[in-house]
Design a protein around this motif. Sequence first.
Motif, short mmCIF file in Angstrom:
data_model
loop_
_atom_site.label_atom_id
_atom_site.label_comp_id
_atom_site.label_asym_id
_atom_site.label_seq_id
_atom_site.Cartn_x
_atom_site.Cartn_y
_atom_site.Cartn_z
N ALA A 167 0.86 -1.20 0.00
CA ALA A 167 0.00 0.00 0.00
C ALA A 167 0.89 1.24 0.00
O ALA A 167 1.07 1.88 1.04
CB ALA A 167 -0.93 -0.01 1.20
N GLN A 169 1.45 4.72 0.01
CA GLN A 169 0.63 5.92 0.21
C GLN A 169 1.47 7.15 0.52
O GLN A 169 1.00 8.26 0.33
CB GLN A 169 -0.38 5.68 1.34
N ARG A 170 2.68 6.96 1.01
CA ARG A 170 3.58 8.10 1.28
C ARG A 170 4.48 8.27 0.06
O ARG A 170 5.42 7.50 -0.15
CB ARG A 170 4.41 7.84 2.54
N LEU A 189 -5.90 11.31 -7.41
CA LEU A 189 -5.67 10.70 -6.11
C LEU A 189 -6.64 11.26 -5.06
O LEU A 189 -7.07 10.54 -4.16
CB LEU A 189 -4.23 10.93 -5.65
N TYR A 194 -9.05 6.60 -0.96
CA TYR A 194 -7.92 6.31 -0.08
C TYR A 194 -7.12 7.59 0.18
O TYR A 194 -7.16 8.53 -0.60
CB TYR A 194 -7.02 5.24 -0.69
N ASP A 195 -6.40 7.56 1.27
CA ASP A 195 -5.63 8.74 1.68
C ASP A 195 -4.18 8.58 1.23
O ASP A 195 -3.54 7.58 1.55
CB ASP A 195 -5.71 8.91 3.20
N PHE A 196 -3.68 9.58 0.50
CA PHE A 196 -2.29 9.59 0.05
C PHE A 196 -1.59 10.82 0.62
O PHE A 196 -2.17 11.92 0.64
CB PHE A 196 -2.21 9.63 -1.48
N LEU A 293 -1.76 3.29 -8.62
CA LEU A 293 -1.68 3.34 -7.16
C LEU A 293 -3.04 3.07 -6.53
O LEU A 293 -3.15 2.32 -5.55
CB LEU A 293 -1.14 4.70 -6.72
N LEU A 297 -4.19 -0.22 -4.16
CA LEU A 297 -4.85 -0.16 -2.87
C LEU A 297 -6.21 -0.85 -2.91
O LEU A 297 -6.62 -1.49 -1.93
CB LEU A 297 -5.01 1.29 -2.43
#
Length: 445
Positions: A167, A169-170, A189, A194-196, A293, A297
Amino acid sequence: MPLYNRRPELVPPPAPAPLGLAELLGYVRLALHQQLADSYWVVAEVAELTVPRFAGAHCYLTLTEQTIDGRGTPLKAQARATLWSQRYQQLAPAFERATGQPLRAGLKLLLRVQVRFHEQYGLSLDVVAIDPSYTVGELALLRLRTLQLLEEKGLLERQKLLALPLAPQRLAVISSPTAAGFQDFVQQLQEAPYDFALTLFPASMQGDEAPASIRAALDGIRVRRGHYDAVVIIRGGGSRTDLLAFDEYGLAAAVGSFLLPVLTGIGHERDEAVVDLTAHRALKTPTAVAAFLVERLARLEAAIFGLGEQVVAQARRQLSQRHARLDQLSGRGRYAAHRQLDNARDALRERARQATVAPREQLRQLGLSLGRFRHQLPRAARRALAQEQRRLRQRGRLLLRRFARHHQKRRETLLRRRYQLQLAMERQLHRAELRLQQLAVSGKH
């Protein structure tokens, strides 16, 4: 008469009149015009190039070549060249369409030139034609050499060996902050569920300064690599010319040797840049990177949900099996408990029976013992009483003797004290009489 005839002395011819510099250079220009063909095909590298700044201006070039002379000494040949305005308007666009890049310094060109000599400006070359196919071949050869060098150093596959997090995400993003591709990437995004966490490292994404700018951004990420899961290099769409920076060896090597997985979305649909080949994964556009991405996820979320359902189903099966086993064990436990209770009751009855038998036997034995004691007790009491009487008589006689001795000592003590008292009284009476006599004598006088 002289012995020999003297030859007349030769008079040297008069020295030619000196030429002026303009006249000499005119001879040079004439000789070059007579000896050289109208034009030549020449291979040379563009050392410097001045692009026209306005319509009707000319393009000026400095051509150079590294060679070796007959004695093996390195020699650098150099000449000025001019691409006149009208020809520049024709040749430059055609060259860019054929090669995918504009005329620029550093390119190796095949040019048809005319040799020109001017008394004031010296030797120069007029460019009349450029063969773009030669430059295309040189660029392909340069790309091939770059790929071979990267393969020799193991940089083409090194990024592929890195594990991309399940995953990511950072993200550390290298892009121009004003690029439309970057805005599309961020928007896609943000629309995802989802949180990126995005950190932008600004860089120039086209032109000669692009490779150094992107490498500087990678250096900035390297010192903070623990904060990121992956690096994303994106730019919007552009011509093939705009993507030449991503074929540069230094940039490709920096991407291939980077410690974090690098994803590229450079914005081309047909050709792959060398950076794409050294990256962990190459996607066509910035939006394709964002979709990759998000999809990753989503697949992870689906896998987690699937595993969760499997865990729930397995837990239910385990619970059902455990309930059945518990019921079975409960039945066995009740049966075993009943058996243990029955055995305990039997054992208790037996112990109760044994408990009553033993006290009765003990009571019987005690009764017999008491009967024997009842007959033995009077005799034992008489014997004990006789012994005590003897002891009392012995103690009486002992006390009587002790009392007689004590009484004798006491009597002697009392007699001694009485004698001492009588003696003391007599002395007192004697003194009193003497005192009275003295008083009587003193009264008479």
